[in-house]
Design a protein around this motif. Structure first.
Motif, PDB file in Angstrom:
ATOM      1  N   VAL A   1       0.335  -9.890   2.346  1.00 37.56           N
ATOM      2  CA  VAL A   1      -1.022  -9.372   2.554  1.00 37.56           C
ATOM      3  C   VAL A   1      -2.068 -10.409   2.150  1.00 37.56           C
ATOM      4  O   VAL A   1      -3.017 -10.688   2.884  1.00 37.56           O
TER       5      VAL A   1
ATOM      6  N   CYS B   1      -3.843  -8.385  -7.704  1.00 37.50           N
ATOM      7  CA  CYS B   1      -2.658  -7.572  -7.448  1.00 37.50           C
ATOM      8  C   CYS B   1      -2.303  -6.847  -8.733  1.00 37.50           C
ATOM      9  O   CYS B   1      -2.125  -7.486  -9.778  1.00 37.50           O
TER      10      CYS B   1
ATOM     11  N   THR C   1     -11.234  -7.100  -3.647  1.00 39.61           N
ATOM     12  CA  THR C   1      -9.990  -6.628  -3.037  1.00 39.61           C
ATOM     13  C   THR C   1      -8.940  -6.366  -4.107  1.00 39.61           C
ATOM     14  O   THR C   1      -8.660  -7.214  -4.949  1.00 39.61           O
TER      15      THR C   1
ATOM     16  N   LEU D   1      -4.982  -5.023  -4.552  1.00 39.32           N
ATOM     17  CA  LEU D   1      -3.667  -4.635  -4.053  1.00 39.32           C
ATOM     18  C   LEU D   1      -2.950  -3.906  -5.179  1.00 39.32           C
ATOM     19  O   LEU D   1      -2.899  -4.407  -6.307  1.00 39.32           O
TER      20      LEU D   1
ATOM     21  N   VAL E   1       1.789  -1.163   4.538  1.00 40.34           N
ATOM     22  CA  VAL E   1       0.757  -1.149   3.497  1.00 40.34           C
ATOM     23  C   VAL E   1      -0.392  -0.290   4.020  1.00 40.34           C
ATOM     24  O   VAL E   1      -0.560  -0.131   5.229  1.00 40.34           O
ATOM     25  N   HIS E   2      -1.174   0.260   3.120  1.00 39.49           N
ATOM     26  CA  HIS E   2      -2.215   1.219   3.492  1.00 39.49           C
ATOM     27  C   HIS E   2      -3.549   0.748   2.918  1.00 39.49           C
ATOM     28  O   HIS E   2      -3.664   0.507   1.710  1.00 39.49           O
ATOM     29  N   ARG E   3      -4.541   0.604   3.775  1.00 40.31           N
ATOM     30  CA  ARG E   3      -5.844   0.054   3.396  1.00 40.31           C
ATOM     31  C   ARG E   3      -6.896   1.161   3.380  1.00 40.31           C
ATOM     32  O   ARG E   3      -6.966   1.984   4.303  1.00 40.31           O
TER      33      ARG E   3
ATOM     34  N   ASP F   1     -11.177   1.969   2.118  1.00 40.91           N
ATOM     35  CA  ASP F   1     -12.458   1.448   1.644  1.00 40.91           C
ATOM     36  C   ASP F   1     -12.835   2.168   0.355  1.00 40.91           C
ATOM     37  O   ASP F   1     -12.680   3.375   0.229  1.00 40.91           O
TER      38      ASP F   1
ATOM     39  N   PRO G   1     -12.088  -3.423  -0.977  1.00 40.62           N
ATOM     40  CA  PRO G   1     -10.920  -2.818  -0.306  1.00 40.62           C
ATOM     41  C   PRO G   1      -9.791  -2.496  -1.283  1.00 40.62           C
ATOM     42  O   PRO G   1      -9.529  -3.241  -2.225  1.00 40.62           O
ATOM     43  N   LEU G   2      -9.134  -1.371  -1.039  1.00 38.95           N
ATOM     44  CA  LEU G   2      -7.966  -0.947  -1.799  1.00 38.95           C
ATOM     45  C   LEU G   2      -6.769  -0.982  -0.858  1.00 38.95           C
ATOM     46  O   LEU G   2      -6.790  -0.358   0.211  1.00 38.95           O
ATOM     47  N   ILE G   3      -5.731  -1.722  -1.242  1.00 37.35           N
ATOM     48  CA  ILE G   3      -4.513  -1.834  -0.450  1.00 37.35           C
ATOM     49  C   ILE G   3      -3.370  -1.279  -1.283  1.00 37.35           C
ATOM     50  O   ILE G   3      -3.017  -1.838  -2.327  1.00 37.35           O
TER      51      ILE G   3
ATOM     52  N   TYR H   1       0.609   0.138  -1.681  1.00 32.20           N
ATOM     53  CA  TYR H   1       1.959   0.078  -1.141  1.00 32.20           C
ATOM     54  C   TYR H   1       2.953   0.341  -2.269  1.00 32.20           C
ATOM     55  O   TYR H   1       2.591   0.392  -3.446  1.00 32.20           O
TER      56      TYR H   1
END
Length: 367
Positions: free
Chosen positions: A157, A217, A241, A243, A281-283, A285, A290-292, A294
């Motif tokens: 990612v 992360c 961002t 993760l 993975v799931h994104r 707002d 951004p929030l990712i 998984y």
């Protein structure tokens, strides 16, 4: 032990609090069906999931736990495996939930274990190099493989500029080491209760999270009871961002996050045993960036092989298991350790914090 029986570490009926003590008992050795394989476990691990089952936090029915370790092949059953060879078992079938070693089927805390034909056909019994029965390799390969799977997903990612590991147990410590090896110089923050970790209730922790360079992360590697606290904290305080590898378990249903109510448990289970490719993975707002999200359940064989390679390459002068392997016991010693921890509600045995425990059955390929 006779040809018809073997010793195993067997769970007793649950007490009033749902905890299941264990005892060493002589149990019938399973008969094999076509395509089944009989193994003699040599070294097995006790992991955080096992402790959750023992404490009644999970309803897994197997009376004999243990999904991490290595074994000798006793009866290959015409499968092409060689009698006496050293193998490991990938405990999670990516497409057949009826096979979950040590959870819904008897596991490796025993002198004999049957692996059913469906798992053998799927290639889940893997030959490993001689020497892989060393406690620091056998007991740590599966959790390290899980860490490497999560790292693989994250790097697919983005390249993180900082890493947060929430939980300083077995997986958390292996994860921080793996991230530092893969991305040397990347800032890493370990959150937990050990002397080298930042306490999750420390007053300055929110500011430290907010100051980390993005993308960040975050690996949530707490016991099941701490998942929501860790997930909520990184969501609230990390800027840019984010993760999040939700390694730890959590209850099903919506979780209130800054991006809205999200069923994190469902998203966590989207990747299983290395499938699908590419991983899901799931994104979302959120106001801070951004929030990712998984996670994964189980690992692929390639992750286990990679983990054994890493562990067997460690210099002999390093602390055993990088300091994560804290106890090594036989079957009776394992019963004493498990029951002592359950009785005292403290993860301490022989005056030391219990992280990873390796169980040596004392039985080889000749029984």
């Amino acid at each position: 032990m006779s040809a018809a029986t073997h010793r195993a570490l067997v769970r007793l009926p649950a007490d009033a609090r749902g905890r299941t003590r264990v005892e060493v008992a002589e149990v019938p050795t399973p008969r094999l069906g076509p395509g089944d394989v009989l193994l003699a476990p040599v070294t097995a691990g006790i992991c955080g999931t096992d402790w959750q089952i023992l404490r009644g936090l999970r309803a897994d029915p197997s009376r004999v736990l243990g999904h991490e370790g290595v074994a000798r092949v006793v009866e290959p059953g015409g499968t092409g495996l060689r009698a006496g060879s050293l193998v490991t078992v990938n405990p999670t079938h990516p497409r057949d939930p009826s096979f979950l070693l040590g959870h819904n089927l008897p596991g490796l805390w025993a002198e004999r274990t049957r692996v059913p034909a469906n798992a053998v056909r799927a290639g889940l019994v893997l030959p490993v190099p001689e020497g892989a029965d060393r406690p620091e390799a056998a007991a740590l390969a599966e959790p390290l493989a899980s860490v490497l799977y999560g790292l693989e997903i994250a790097l697919g990612v983005a390249r993180p500029a900082a890493v947060v590991v929430w939980g300083d147990g077995i997986v958390g410590r292996l994860a921080l080491e793996a991230w530092r090896r893969r991305l040397p110089g990347t800032p890493g923050l370990l959150v937990g209760h050990g002397a080298d970790a930042v306490d999750p209730r420390a007053p300055g922790l929110p500011e430290r999270l907010a100051e980390l360079p993005a993308p960040v992360c975050a690996l949530i590697a707490t016991p099941r009871t701490g998942t929501l606290e860790g997930l909520g904290a990184v969501d609230r305080h990390v800027r840019g961002t984010l993760l999040v590898d939700v390694h730890a378990g959590l209850p099903s249903g919506p979780v209130p996050l800054s991006a809205g109510d999200i069923d994190v448990a469902a998203l966590r289970a989207d990747n299983c045993g290395g499938e699908p490719t590419p991983p899901r993975v799931h994104r979302f707002d959120r106001p801070a960036g951004p929030l990712i999200l998984y996670g994964h359940r189980g690992v692929a064989n390639r992750h286990l092989r990679q983990a054994f390679d890493v562990l067997l390459a460690r210099p002999p002068h390093e602390p055993r298991g990088g300091g994560v392997l804290t106890h090594e016991v036989d079957l009776p010693g394992a019963a004493d350790l498990v029951n002592s921890v359950l009785d005292t509600d403290r993860r301490v045995a022989d005056g030391r914090r219990v992280l990873k425990t390796a169980i040596r059955t004392g039985v080889g390929d000749d029984g």
